[in-house]
Design a protein around this motif. Structure first.
Motif, PDB file in Angstrom:
ATOM      1  N   UNK A   1      40.891  69.805  16.869  1.00 42.02           N
ATOM      2  CA  UNK A   1      42.183  69.618  17.572  1.00 42.02           C
ATOM      3  C   UNK A   1      42.842  68.470  17.096  1.00 42.02           C
ATOM      4  N   UNK A   2      42.320  67.578  16.674  1.00 42.26           N
ATOM      5  CA  UNK A   2      42.494  66.176  16.172  1.00 42.26           C
ATOM      6  C   UNK A   2      43.365  66.452  14.769  1.00 42.26           C
ATOM      7  N   UNK A   3      42.705  67.391  14.076  1.00 43.20           N
ATOM      8  CA  UNK A   3      43.513  67.895  12.946  1.00 43.20           C
ATOM      9  C   UNK A   3      44.718  68.180  13.024  1.00 43.20           C
ATOM     10  N   UNK A   4      44.920  69.247  14.074  1.00 42.95           N
ATOM     11  CA  UNK A   4      46.084  69.832  14.543  1.00 42.95           C
ATOM     12  C   UNK A   4      47.132  68.617  14.862  1.00 42.95           C
ATOM     13  N   UNK A   5      46.651  67.746  15.894  1.00 42.02           N
ATOM     14  CA  UNK A   5      47.524  66.555  16.420  1.00 42.02           C
ATOM     15  C   UNK A   5      47.935  65.744  14.995  1.00 42.02           C
ATOM     16  N   UNK A   6      47.058  65.484  13.893  1.00 37.15           N
ATOM     17  CA  UNK A   6      47.494  64.758  12.850  1.00 37.15           C
ATOM     18  C   UNK A   6      48.653  65.355  12.079  1.00 37.15           C
ATOM     19  N   UNK A   7      48.667  66.821  12.059  1.00 32.60           N
ATOM     20  CA  UNK A   7      49.918  67.402  11.436  1.00 32.60           C
ATOM     21  C   UNK A   7      51.133  67.319  12.095  1.00 32.60           C
ATOM     22  N   UNK A   8      50.735  67.591  13.560  1.00 39.45           N
ATOM     23  CA  UNK A   8      52.137  67.936  14.498  1.00 39.45           C
ATOM     24  C   UNK A   8      52.253  66.962  15.520  1.00 39.45           C
ATOM     25  N   UNK A   9      51.325  66.043  15.782  1.00 40.86           N
ATOM     26  CA  UNK A   9      51.643  65.185  16.843  1.00 40.86           C
ATOM     27  C   UNK A   9      51.417  65.966  18.342  1.00 40.86           C
ATOM     28  N   UNK A  10      51.034  65.227  19.030  1.00 43.72           N
ATOM     29  CA  UNK A  10      50.826  65.896  20.540  1.00 43.72           C
ATOM     30  C   UNK A  10      52.073  66.269  21.205  1.00 43.72           C
ATOM     31  N   UNK A  11      53.398  65.832  20.707  1.00 49.23           N
ATOM     32  CA  UNK A  11      54.649  66.267  21.250  1.00 49.23           C
ATOM     33  C   UNK A  11      54.862  67.725  20.998  1.00 49.23           C
ATOM     34  N   UNK A  12      53.835  68.179  20.415  1.00 49.31           N
ATOM     35  CA  UNK A  12      53.957  69.744  20.128  1.00 49.31           C
ATOM     36  C   UNK A  12      53.903  70.606  21.723  1.00 49.31           C
ATOM     37  N   UNK A  13      53.191  69.845  22.617  1.00 45.73           N
ATOM     38  CA  UNK A  13      53.113  70.290  24.033  1.00 45.73           C
ATOM     39  C   UNK A  13      54.657  70.635  24.527  1.00 45.73           C
ATOM     40  N   UNK A  14      55.415  69.781  24.003  1.00 46.75           N
ATOM     41  CA  UNK A  14      56.707  69.925  25.003  1.00 46.75           C
ATOM     42  C   UNK A  14      57.364  71.321  24.572  1.00 46.75           C
ATOM     43  N   UNK A  15      57.061  71.853  23.325  1.00 49.55           N
ATOM     44  CA  UNK A  15      57.508  73.176  22.984  1.00 49.55           C
ATOM     45  C   UNK A  15      56.888  74.216  24.071  1.00 49.55           C
ATOM     46  N   UNK A  16      55.678  73.978  24.641  1.00 43.66           N
ATOM     47  CA  UNK A  16      55.241  74.823  25.452  1.00 43.66           C
ATOM     48  C   UNK A  16      55.963  74.887  26.974  1.00 43.66           C
ATOM     49  N   UNK A  17      56.032  73.546  27.094  1.00 40.78           N
ATOM     50  CA  UNK A  17      56.821  73.362  28.373  1.00 40.78           C
ATOM     51  C   UNK A  17      58.063  74.153  28.288  1.00 40.78           C
ATOM     52  N   UNK A  18      59.007  74.028  27.323  1.00 40.02           N
ATOM     53  CA  UNK A  18      60.116  74.612  27.310  1.00 40.02           C
ATOM     54  C   UNK A  18      59.910  76.359  27.463  1.00 40.02           C
ATOM     55  N   UNK A  19      59.194  76.678  26.456  1.00 40.57           N
ATOM     56  CA  UNK A  19      58.620  77.988  26.371  1.00 40.57           C
ATOM     57  C   UNK A  19      57.268  78.464  26.287  1.00 40.57           C
ATOM     58  N   UNK A  20      56.649  78.797  27.406  1.00 43.11           N
ATOM     59  CA  UNK A  20      55.280  79.091  27.339  1.00 43.11           C
ATOM     60  C   UNK A  20      54.696  80.081  26.349  1.00 43.11           C
ATOM     61  N   UNK A  21      55.578  81.045  26.074  1.00 41.63           N
ATOM     62  CA  UNK A  21      55.266  81.991  24.908  1.00 41.63           C
ATOM     63  C   UNK A  21      55.373  81.312  23.576  1.00 41.63           C
ATOM     64  N   UNK A  22      55.785  80.213  23.172  1.00 45.60           N
ATOM     65  CA  UNK A  22      56.138  79.685  21.979  1.00 45.60           C
ATOM     66  C   UNK A  22      54.918  79.885  20.920  1.00 45.60           C
TER      67      UNK A  22
END
Lengths: 628, 199
Positions: free
Chosen positions: A277-298
């Motif tokens: 998970x940390x590796x994923x965050x390193x690449x994208x940051x945790x703000x990727x979560x916002x994509x899921x807020x906007x579109x759960x099927x992201x």
């Protein structure tokens, strides 16, 4: 029956597991005490999707899931058997409703404690307590018609895979393998260790083996299991199914799952998922979560495009880099003056607005400096180094790339200037400013000049050749320590090829008292030092087995409720393992299986003394404080 | 390199385009004369320099080879800000990359730098049999947008040097007097968005 220990700790609401005298009686015992419709349908889907982790061959040997290139298509003959696990490992079978339709019903162990699903942890980490052994003994006691097929699989040619034979570091080829597989492939099901990342809507994000898109059905199944338990206000930690352990980690909209039959402890596997998970965050940051807020099927896969190599390199390091479970970093051994020269110039640069300046050689730190009050977590360093080393692109030219340090600030990008001085040695300058490239480039040129002038780069190469601490060099007599001190690391060793010396080493094969290997972790420094591997542990496969043993030891020593001082001595057919944890350090040592206990303890004392004697060279001391 | 009395132009050049279109291969061919069949994807952006000597000027290129992956799209302004030249690359064997290239051109034009020298590069011309984007189509789009169009192959080195010479020439023409001031300081406020998909 040998399975008692398994079932005894399983859930209270599970039916009494029938003795597996026959498959029929097992299937008969599957009735659920509470109707669990969704879960049943999940299990049903499991069956339909062909989730059968065929009994992967243990062969009494270490697993080689990295090495099993090709060679898998061997005699199979049970493609049609949909089995969660082999029939041997059994437990309270609480939730696999649909066994009738071919789900072998062997052993899905569901347990439930008040707030979390917790299943069947071995009562003690004693060497006889692992699921795999239970599984195999169960198989011998109970059944059944697939026995011979299992035999076939055990004999599949494993170790002659690409990296089974050669040196691990040199020959491991990064990148994803077996992309052509999916959950219907027998070879896919036989993989010993799967990693999956999926979204909370069940969309696949990453899979270690096989093409993510083809695994949509399988991902949906995993998602169903997780959300079923979550809907009940619970959290699923892991499920044990025979030899297989399915470990779950939920991070907001991101689900991570490991399915493994490597007998690694739950805590270790969970730690590995955390790193994924940390590796994923390193690449994208945790703000990727916002994509899921906007579109759960992201669909997140395009965002991670091209990073398969990063994840597969990380997974590979789980079995060859102790930093992954020690949560500490290691330094390249260097003479004090050399390291000080490197620290000084990095400090200079850090004062000019660079957040972190890190000079590394492969996965070892040469020097490391942080701006005032900034501290770098060893896990962040591990993930950053893995990211840089596994991405070929950084070697081509100097790069400037956004990265995120999950422990430092998971929400924001930092900008990393990366430059390779030579094949192994690279500099990383991290900053918060997106237009600092030219400044960092200037810094790099200054650093390079100083490093060349003070011969640091050539010293690094030399240290790489010489290696670190060799157990054969462990000072035998503690008294003349001071006289021999400078020679341990940087000077030619005593003539290893002289006849007496040779006879001597034959006596103990490696180090004195049968010492084969050790890892010393300094608690205050968050650094560790690991000795070089001697002849008895020369192959990557043996090294991996030893790391797994250490990892198990580490997990057992760090279980909750541990006192400040603790030792553990354990002997099995492979090693004598000795672990010693104090407030200041942790020592893990491996000896010849026939080693004498008293001598081994004495030797450990000497190792600790030796480490203290050379700590100036093997550790980075007095750098900026690492507190978090 | 620089001829005496010759002016020196320091020019920032940025390569944009979808992933796998061959941006890094183009640059490596131009800068190092190398080509790798399996070029690994670029992370963030890679920086190269190369000097071209023309009759009228010596052009020092600062080349930003950006990553084509979606996650880096919103970071592109960081790399193309202040650029004197932009090379938008697509793969002649992939219609999708051409569509993506058009979007890059639109984005660049929104930045409103009228001096920007833009090239539309149809790469992988060695893949003629599987071509999906016609030359006319590319030329037409380039013309409409005031770019020049060129078909290249990093693999065979076809037109690679021509591409950069043409850019250098246009830069020399566009900047007759002032050396080494390709509005590097004329920086627009940096957008704080992390990903294009985050809003």
């Amino acid at each position: 029956m040998s399975l008692d220990s398994t079932s005894s700790t399983s859930a209270d609401d599970s039916p009494d597991p029938a003795s597996p005298e026959s498959v029929e009686s097992q299937l008969g015992s599957v009735a659920l005490s509470e109707p669990v419709a969704e879960l049943a349908s999940a299990a049903n889907q499991v069956a339909r999707n062909g989730v059968g982790f065929a009994t992967a061959s243990e062969g009494g040997d270490d697993d080689e899931e990295d090495a099993d290139m090709g060679g898998e298509e061997g005699p199979v003959g049970r493609a049609e058997e949909e089995v969660w696990a082999d029939y041997g490992g059994v437990g309270g079978l609480a939730a696999a409703e649909e066994v009738g339709e071919g789900l072998g019903g062997g052993g899905v162990v569901w347990g439930r404690t008040n707030s979390e699903l917790e299943v069947d942890e071995p009562a003690s980490p004693s060497s006889s307590g692992y699921a795999g052994e239970r599984g195999s003994s169960g198989a011998s006691s109970g059944e059944l018609e697939i026995g011979e097929v299992v035999e076939d699989e055990i004999q599949e040619p494993r170790s002659d895979g690409v990296d089974g034979v050669l040196d691990s570091q040199a020959s491991w080829v990064p990148g994803k393998r077996h992309v052509d597989e999916d959950d219907a492939s027998v070879s896919w099901r036989k993989r010993k260790k799967h990693f999956f990342i999926l979204s909370h809507s069940g969309k696949p994000i990453y899979s270690r083996y096989g093409d993510e898109h083809k695994l949509a059905g399988f991902s949906a199944t995993l998602q169903a299991i997780i959300s079923f338990v979550e809907n009940g206000g619970d959290r699923v930690k892991f499920v044990r199914a025979g030899k297989h352990q399915v470990v779950f980690l939920v991070k907001g909209p991101i689900y991570l799952v490991c399915i493994s039959c490597t007998e690694e402890p739950y805590d270790s596997l969970r730690g590995q998922l955390e790193l994924m998970y940390g590796q994923m965050i390193l690449i994208l940051t945790k703000s990727v979560n916002r994509c899921f807020e906007k579109n759960p099927k992201f669909d997140m896969t395009p965002l991670l495009g091209g990073t398969d190599v990063v994840f597969s390199a990380l997974i590979h390091s789980f079995s060859c880099n102790p930093a992954t479970f020690l949560h500490a970093y290691t330094c390249l051994p260097l003479a004090l003056a050399t390291r000080q020269a490197a620290v000084a110039i990095l400090q200079d640069v850090a004062d000019s607005g660079v957040l972190f300046a890190i000079l590394m050689c492969k996965h070892k730190v040469v020097s490391l400096v942080g701006a005032q009050k900034a501290s770098l977590h060893p896990d962040d360093m591990l993930l950053l180094a893995n990211f840089v080393m596994s991405s070929e692109s950084f070697r081509t030219s100097e790069s400037f790339s956004p990265i995120c340090l999950p422990r430092y600030n998971p929400m924001a990008f930092l900008y990393a200037y990366v430059h390779y001085f030579d094949v192994d040695t690279y500099l990383m300058l991290l900053t918060t400013s997106s237009d600092a490239f030219y400044h960092l480039k200037d810094c790099r040129m200054r650093i390079e000049m100083v490093l060349l002038k003070s011969n640091v780069l050539s010293e690094i190469q030399r240290s790489l050749l010489d290696g670190g601490m060799h157990v054969e060099d462990l000072p035998v007599d503690p008294l003349p320590r001071s006289s021999s001190l400078p020679s341990h690391l940087s000077q030619p060793k005593p003539p290893t090829d002289s006849p007496e010396r040779f006879r001597e080493t034959c006596d103990w094969i490696a180090g004195p008292a049968g010492l084969w290997h050790f890892i010393y972790r300094s608690v205050f420094l968050d650094q560790y030092v690991s000795s070089e591997f001697p002849a008895p542990i020369s192959s990557p496969r043996q090294q991996k087995r030893l790391y797994r043993a250490y990892q198990k030891l580490y997990a057992s020593m760090h279980e909750k409720g541990i006192g400040p001082h603790k030792t553990q001595f354990r002997r099995d057919e492979n090693y004598v393992l000795l672990c010693w944890v104090t407030q200041d350090f942790e020592l893990y040592a491996a000896f010849d299986p026939l080693a004498d206990k008293a001598l081994a303890i004495k030797t450990c004392n000497r190792v600790c003394q030796w480490v203290k004697d050379v700590e100036n060279e093997i550790f980075l001391l007095g750098a900026s404080p690492f507190s978090w | 390199m620089a001829r005496p009395g010759n002016k020196i132009i320091q020019a920032k050049l940025v390569l944009l385009g979808d992933m796998g279109t061959g941006k890094t291969s183009l640059v490596l061919r131009f800068v190092k004369g190398q080509f790798f069949e399996n070029q690994e994807p670029t992370i963030g952006a890679a920086f190269f320099t190369q000097i071209l000597s023309l009759q009228e000027a010596t052009v020092k290129f600062d080349i930003w080879d950006t990553a084509g992956q979606e996650r880096y799209h919103s970071l592109a302004p960081m790399y193309y800000r202040g650029a004197a030249a932009a090379v938008v690359v697509f793969d002649i064997a992939s219609k999708d990359t051409f569509i993506r290239a058009k979007k890059w051109v639109e984005e660049l034009q929104r930045q409103g730098n009228s001096n920007l020298v833009m090239a539309l590069v149809a790469n992988k011309s060695d893949l003629e049999p599987s071509r999906e984007v016609d030359t006319e189509e590319g030329e037409e789009f380039a013309q409409e947008n005031g770019m020049f169009y060129i078909e290249t192959s990093a693999k065979t080195a076809e037109n690679i040097n021509d591409l950069f010479y043409e850019i250098a020439q246009r830069l020399a023409k566009a900047c007759p007097s002032k050396p080494s001031t390709m509005n590097l300081n004329n920086e627009v406020q940096h957008r704080r968005k992390l990903f294009c998909c985050f809003g």
